[in-house]
Design a protein around this motif. Structure first.
Motif, short mmCIF file in Angstrom:
data_model
loop_
_atom_site.label_atom_id
_atom_site.label_comp_id
_atom_site.label_asym_id
_atom_site.label_seq_id
_atom_site.Cartn_x
_atom_site.Cartn_y
_atom_site.Cartn_z
N LEU A 150 0.84 -1.21 0.00
CA LEU A 150 0.00 0.00 0.00
C LEU A 150 0.87 1.25 0.00
O LEU A 150 0.57 2.23 -0.68
CB LEU A 150 -0.93 0.02 1.21
CG LEU A 150 -2.20 -0.81 1.12
CD1 LEU A 150 -2.89 -0.88 2.48
CD2 LEU A 150 -3.14 -0.25 0.07
N SER A 156 -3.87 -1.92 -6.79
CA SER A 156 -5.21 -1.84 -6.21
C SER A 156 -5.26 -2.73 -4.97
O SER A 156 -4.45 -3.65 -4.80
CB SER A 156 -6.25 -2.33 -7.22
OG SER A 156 -6.13 -3.73 -7.41
N ILE A 157 -6.23 -2.47 -4.13
CA ILE A 157 -6.39 -3.29 -2.93
C ILE A 157 -6.72 -4.72 -3.31
O ILE A 157 -6.25 -5.67 -2.68
CB ILE A 157 -7.44 -2.67 -1.98
CG1 ILE A 157 -6.89 -1.34 -1.41
CG2 ILE A 157 -7.79 -3.64 -0.85
CD1 ILE A 157 -7.85 -0.52 -0.62
N THR A 212 -4.56 -7.85 -2.17
CA THR A 212 -5.23 -8.98 -1.52
C THR A 212 -4.69 -10.30 -2.09
O THR A 212 -4.29 -11.19 -1.33
CB THR A 212 -6.75 -8.90 -1.72
OG1 THR A 212 -7.24 -7.70 -1.11
CG2 THR A 212 -7.47 -10.09 -1.13
N ARG A 250 -11.50 -11.48 -0.25
CA ARG A 250 -11.29 -10.07 0.06
C ARG A 250 -11.76 -9.70 1.46
O ARG A 250 -11.12 -8.92 2.16
CB ARG A 250 -12.01 -9.23 -1.00
CG ARG A 250 -11.62 -7.79 -1.03
CD ARG A 250 -12.32 -7.12 -2.21
NE ARG A 250 -12.20 -5.69 -2.10
CZ ARG A 250 -11.56 -4.93 -2.96
NH1 ARG A 250 -10.98 -5.48 -4.01
NH2 ARG A 250 -11.50 -3.64 -2.80
N PHE A 271 -9.62 -7.91 4.46
CA PHE A 271 -10.03 -6.67 5.14
C PHE A 271 -10.10 -6.88 6.64
O PHE A 271 -9.63 -6.03 7.41
CB PHE A 271 -11.39 -6.20 4.60
CG PHE A 271 -11.28 -5.32 3.40
CD1 PHE A 271 -11.59 -3.98 3.47
CD2 PHE A 271 -10.88 -5.84 2.18
CE1 PHE A 271 -11.48 -3.15 2.36
CE2 PHE A 271 -10.77 -5.03 1.06
CZ PHE A 271 -11.08 -3.68 1.14
N PRO A 309 -7.96 -1.17 4.79
CA PRO A 309 -6.88 -0.95 3.81
C PRO A 309 -7.06 0.33 3.00
O PRO A 309 -6.10 1.05 2.74
CB PRO A 309 -6.94 -2.18 2.91
CG PRO A 309 -7.63 -3.22 3.71
CD PRO A 309 -8.57 -2.49 4.64
N SER A 310 -8.30 0.65 2.63
CA SER A 310 -8.53 1.85 1.83
C SER A 310 -8.19 3.11 2.63
O SER A 310 -7.64 4.06 2.09
CB SER A 310 -9.98 1.90 1.34
OG SER A 310 -10.87 1.76 2.44
N ALA A 312 -4.43 3.35 2.77
CA ALA A 312 -3.89 3.80 1.48
C ALA A 312 -3.96 5.32 1.37
O ALA A 312 -3.06 5.96 0.82
CB ALA A 312 -4.63 3.13 0.33
N ARG A 313 -5.03 5.92 1.88
CA ARG A 313 -5.19 7.37 1.80
C ARG A 313 -4.21 8.10 2.73
O ARG A 313 -3.81 9.22 2.44
CB ARG A 313 -6.63 7.77 2.18
CG ARG A 313 -7.63 7.44 1.09
CD ARG A 313 -8.97 8.13 1.34
NE ARG A 313 -9.58 7.74 2.60
CZ ARG A 313 -10.39 6.69 2.76
NH1 ARG A 313 -10.70 5.94 1.72
NH2 ARG A 313 -10.92 6.42 3.92
#
Length: 146
Positions: free
Chosen positions: A105, A111-112, A116, A124, A128, A139-140, A143-144
């Protein structure tokens, strides 16, 4: 791709070997009368660690396979591995996978979904759940912030 994994795996393996040196005393905690038996069990646990570090990206990697690589029964491997590493083989595998996911990440634009798969999860939602348990965020969200 694979060069990145190989490099990161080698760095992680080196760090784990350093940590293992620090845990030399833990070998003495292995319940065995002979020092040679304790040393052999420690060697087999190290083989299990090596297997996990080399194959963590495989979704099919199981406790039975790790135990076969270490030439121990799954039960015996869990007992010895926990004494030496402070975690079960599957807890250790999850930790390696989550550390790899966090690095991917931070250091890639994957991409996630791709992360994965690359970290050994075919499901998935399981990825998570494990990520949130380890890092306290999705994870999202990670990532931010990276």
């Amino acid at each position: 791709g694979n060069d990145w994994y190989a490099e990161k795996s080698a760095l992680l393996y080196a760090a784990l070997l350093d940590a293992q040196d620090a845990r030399t005393a833990a070998r003495e905690q292995i319940i065995a009368v002979k020092a040679s038996t304790r040393a052999e069990l420690a060697r087999r646990a190290a083989r299990a660690k090596h297997c996990i570090l080399q194959r963590f990206g495989e979704a099919t990697l199981s406790l039975d396979e790790i135990a076969r690589e270490a030439c121990l029964s799954p039960y015996h491997l869990i007992r010895v591995f926990r004494q030496i590493a402070g975690a079960t083989p599957m807890q250790f595998l999850t930790g390696v996978r989550m550390d790899a996911a966090h690095r991917l990440l931070a250091e890639t634009k994957l991409s996630i979904g791709e992360i994965t798969l690359r970290t050994g999860y075919s499901d998935r939602s399981a990825f998570f759940k494990a990520f949130r348990k380890r890092f306290g965020i999705a994870p999202s969200a990670a990532a931010r912030t990276l």
